[in-house]
Design an enzyme around this catalytic site. Structure first.
Site, PDB file in Angstrom:
ATOM      1  N   CYS A 231      31.169  -2.872  36.519  1.00 60.67           N
ATOM      2  CA  CYS A 231      31.565  -2.185  37.635  1.00 60.67           C
ATOM      3  C   CYS A 231      32.657  -1.394  37.571  1.00 60.67           C
ATOM      4  CB  CYS A 231      32.100  -3.666  38.463  1.00 60.67           C
ATOM      5  SG  CYS A 231      32.623  -3.158  40.094  1.00 60.67           S
TER       6      CYS A 231
ATOM      7  N   HIS B  57      23.980  -5.521  43.466  1.00 64.22           N
ATOM      8  CA  HIS B  57      25.386  -5.417  43.277  1.00 64.22           C
ATOM      9  C   HIS B  57      26.277  -4.816  44.137  1.00 64.22           C
ATOM     10  CE1 HIS B  57      28.577  -4.653  39.810  1.00 64.22           C
ATOM     11  NE2 HIS B  57      28.935  -3.690  40.888  1.00 64.22           N
ATOM     12  N   GLU B  58      25.673  -3.575  44.798  1.00 59.56           N
ATOM     13  CA  GLU B  58      26.198  -2.977  45.662  1.00 59.56           C
ATOM     14  C   GLU B  58      26.254  -3.534  46.832  1.00 59.56           C
ATOM     15  OE1 GLU B  58      27.759  -0.642  44.329  1.00 59.56           O
ATOM     16  OE2 GLU B  58      26.804  -0.359  42.318  1.00 59.56           O
TER      17      GLU B  58
ATOM     18  N   HIS C 218      29.155  -5.671  47.256  1.00 57.39           N
ATOM     19  CA  HIS C 218      30.405  -4.854  47.471  1.00 57.39           C
ATOM     20  C   HIS C 218      30.708  -4.887  48.938  1.00 57.39           C
ATOM     21  CE1 HIS C 218      32.022  -3.972  43.574  1.00 57.39           C
ATOM     22  NE2 HIS C 218      31.056  -3.082  43.149  1.00 57.39           N
TER      23      HIS C 218
HETATM   24 ZN    ZN Z   1      30.423  -2.574  41.174  1.00 58.43          ZN
END
Ligand code: ZN
Length: 175
Positions: A101, A143-144, A147
């Site tokens: 990341c 993953h995004e 966030h």
């Molecule tokens: Zn990330």
């Protein structure tokens, strides 16, 4: 001209916030943010970047898979802005794979993710898209999306033994 944005790092409270839905996709703020995120992720050798990573708590991210120094085996695609994204359905199967990341430099981890997902998002042109994503691109999306909900990949590892430094990752995993 798009400008490079500063990527904030773990510890910055914005990374732990729930990002807000984007209401006006065509606004200059959102369109400029998309252009800036695309140049920023490219310059950083990333394959994805979410708005909260540049301190903007908006529900949008860029998926920009391509082979680069950090991910030599990534598939190639046009950088795609995904606004107000969500997962509609997912396969039962989860697979572990390596992630890093831009907001957690120097650390890699093996993270379990759904192998296949059906997703929906608004494109930068305001159109709705539905798509099926698999494998590495599905991993980037998950993953995004995390966030946008204040979650980072180290929250998802099953064990701290699934973490490695970037240097050992390059030595042991990439070879
Ligand atoms: Zn990330």
């Amino acid at each position: 001209m798009p400008e490079l944005l500063e990527v904030i790092e773990l510890g910055n409270p914005v990374l732990r916030q729930q990002a807000q839905p984007v209401h006006d996709v065509q606004s200059a703020h959102i369109q400029t943010l998309i252009d800036d995120l695309i140049v920023t992720v490219k310059q950083a050798n990333g394959v994805g970047i979410a708005a909260p990573q540049v301190g903007q708590s908006d529900r949008l991210f860029i998926v920009a898979s391509r082979p680069n120094l950090r991910y030599p085996n990534a598939p190639s695609m046009e950088p795609t802005a995904m606004i107000n994204p969500r997962i509609l359905a997912h396969a039962d199967k989860m697979v572990k794979g390596w992630e890093g990341c831009l907001s957690i430099p120097g650390i890699r981890g093996q993270v379990p993710r759904y192998q296949a997902i059906a997703v929906e998002y608004t494109g930068r042109d305001g159109k709705q898209h539905q798509q099926e994503l698999t494998d590495f691109v599905a991993r980037i999306f998950q993953h995004e999306l995390d966030h946008l909900d204040g979650i980072v990949f180290v929250d998802r590892v099953e064990s701290t033994h699934d973490l490695m430094t970037e240097r050992e990752y390059q030595r042991i995993v990439v070879g």
